[in-house]
Design an enzyme around this catalytic site. Structure first.
Site, short mmCIF file in Angstrom:
data_model
loop_
_atom_site.label_atom_id
_atom_site.label_comp_id
_atom_site.label_asym_id
_atom_site.label_seq_id
_atom_site.Cartn_x
_atom_site.Cartn_y
_atom_site.Cartn_z
CG ASP A 125 -5.79 -3.20 -4.39
OD1 ASP A 125 -6.63 -2.51 -3.79
OD2 ASP A 125 -4.56 -2.98 -4.34
CB SER A 133 -0.97 -0.04 1.19
OG SER A 133 -2.04 0.83 1.00
CG HIS A 150 -4.91 -3.15 -0.59
ND1 HIS A 150 -4.42 -2.37 -1.61
CD2 HIS A 150 -4.50 -2.55 0.55
CE1 HIS A 150 -3.75 -1.34 -1.11
NE2 HIS A 150 -3.78 -1.45 0.21
#
Length: 512
Positions: free
Chosen positions: A447, A191, A472
């Site tokens: 994602d 991320s 994700h």
């Protein structure tokens, strides 16, 4: 190969929400992190007991937690203020003295010992004999002074300062263990920390040899309409339990809520969706819409985490169940189930309460991150997940104007300043064409954040893997028996790439 040969729960990643300033997504994130942590620590405790009964050669090596003193401002040597930044070290697998160093980078939430105990990077450390180290991001978790959330100090919260923290930590670990040039550093992040991993390699190639950048939104974007396009596509994707019928029901349900809010029937919306208080005006209505949308956005982003009910297939089972009534009625059921599982009596839809929380400068615990991350979106990234595009399944009332207004209300930052900051970030790092080397970008096509990452090979050493059917940071979790074939194959590719990097580093060291 999992930690000590056993699959270890689910990993406490830096699985940040990177979301709008509505509450449900942040609550989802906290629950994901909490349950992952509980599973990891339970499994680690069991494995420690096994090791204590085994051969002495497998004796458990205690983890090290400590704090490194960091300058508040790396770019002003006359600034005397420092803060303590937390780190973790695991020597369990390190093949001394020449083994590599795997650096796990923290992001916009607290970091724990799980960062060096579990996950695919830990499996790789075991396989390649690496020293595991991790660093908590400044201004998050316990890496923050009591006055750190004040506006005058938040100016020192930035990705540039965070990269400089990593430089100092690299120096600290190198001195602590007497590391040499043959101790190859590879960094990992998912991320926002995935972006930091790529940027650390980009900006400091003499310190870190390579980087695995997972689910990294390296392209800053003010109006991130693409997020909810992917949410819509995922809700209709049978690979993850979605369907066209599910998406159509979601669209109809939110259309009904939108109509009620536009016609000022706020009392009905508050009653039907268990608002903690009356919806006092447009801002509260927008918050109610955003909080409902968060349930679906969170299910897509964290799909198949198995840590709470809200995966795509579970939501679609509800939204396509005609016995529950109209799509609006089904949305009521989905919201009620969400509140029950989250152990919440109601949803706080008060815009005034949201502003009050974001303005608070009180450091209350290790889970503080709401105010800080919103500040970073206002000053670096944007990432505002709006619904103004026709493909968005929610409501066009979830718009850019309301997101930018929060920056102005809380921090006094004007919309033009935010756009300038986003442009600077892309110019500084290169957006989704960073021109780095020895960086592997890994994304899942479920994602929503993958559209801001690098999805195709940029060069022979700037590579990309796009995993079909995963969400994700899925590749960062430890290997599990039920993992889909696409994920298994992706992890094998990552491992092979790490092996190639280590071989190349060895050859380069021998030739120097």
């Amino acid at each position: 190969m999992a930690l000590w040969g056993v699959s270890v729960g689910l990993m406490l990643l830096s699985l940040q929400s990177l979301a709008l300033a509505s509450k449900n997504f942040w609550l989802i994130q906290q629950r994901v992190l909490q349950l992952r942590e509980e599973r990891i620590l339970k499994e680690v405790s069991r494995q420690q007991q096994q090791l204590s009964q085994g051969p002495a050669s497998l004796k458990w090596q205690p983890l090290q937690m400590g704090y490194i003193r960091q300058p508040l401002d790396h770019f002003n040597k006359r600034e005397p203020i420092t803060f303590g930044q937390r780190f973790w070290i695991n020597e369990q697998y390190w093949q001394k003295p020449g083994g590599p160093v795997f650096l796990y980078i923290g992001g916009e939430s607290a970091l724990s010992q799980s960062s060096v105990l579990s996950g695919h990077h830990v499996e790789l450390a075991q396989k390649y004999g690496a020293l595991l180290v991790s660093l908590e991001h400044r201004f998050y978790g316990r890496s923050i002074n009591l006055d750190g959330l004040q506006d005058k100090n938040l100016q020192f919260l930035s990705s540039q300062q965070a990269l400089s923290d990593l430089v100092s930590f690299h120096h600290y670990v190198t001195q602590k263990y007497g590391l040499m040039s043959n101790n190859t550093w590879i960094c990992f992040g998912g991320s926002y920390p995935g972006s930091l991993a790529a940027w650390f390699r980009l900006k400091f190639p003499h310190l870190v040899f390579a980087a695995v950048s997972s689910s990294a939104p390296v392209r800053a974007q003010l109006d991130f309409t693409g997020y909810n396009k992917v949410v819509a596509a995922s809700l209709s994707n049978p690979v993850v339990g979605g369907s066209k019928e599910c998406l159509a029901a979601v669209v109809k349900a939110f259309g009904a809520v939108d109509g009620l809010i536009r016609s000022r029937q706020l009392t009905k919306v508050a009653r039907d969706f268990h608002s903690c208080g009356a919806l006092e005006g447009d801002e509260d209505g927008f918050q109610a819409l955003s909080n409902l949308a968060d349930i679906f956005m969170g299910a897509v982003q964290y799909n198949d985490e198995s840590v709470y009910w809200g995966a795509v297939d579970g939501l679609c089972d509800i939204m396509t169940n005609h016995t529950l009534g109209t799509p609006y009625d089904r949305l009521i059921v989905a919201n009620k189930l969400f509140l029950n599982v989250m152990e919440l009596p109601c949803t706080d839809n008060s815009y005034a309460d949201l502003l009050e929380e974001l303005r608070s400068t009180v450091v209350s615990g290790s889970n503080d991150f709401f105010r800080q991350w919103i500040f970073q979106t206002c000053t670096e990234f944007g990432y505002y997940q709006t619904c103004e595009d026709s493909e968005c399944p929610f409501s066009q009332l979830i718009n850019l104007t309301s997101s930018l207004e929060i920056c102005k209300e809380v921090f006094g930052i004007s919309p033009p300043s935010i756009q300038d900051a986003v442009s600077f970030t892309n110019d500084y790092y290169g957006a989704d064409h960073p021109k780095a080397s020895r960086v592997l970008f890994v994304n899942g096509d479920i994602d929503p954040w993958h559209v801001l990452s690098v999805l195709k090979n940029q060069s022979s050493s700037e590579l990309a893997i796009l995993i079909h059917g995963t969400a994700h940071c899925a590749n960062m979790n430890p290997s599990m028996p039920g993992d889909p074939a696409s994920l298994v194959q992706a992890r094998e590719q990552i491992s092979s790439q790490v092996a190639d990097w280590l071989k190349l580093a060895g050859k380069m060291h021998q030739g120097s």
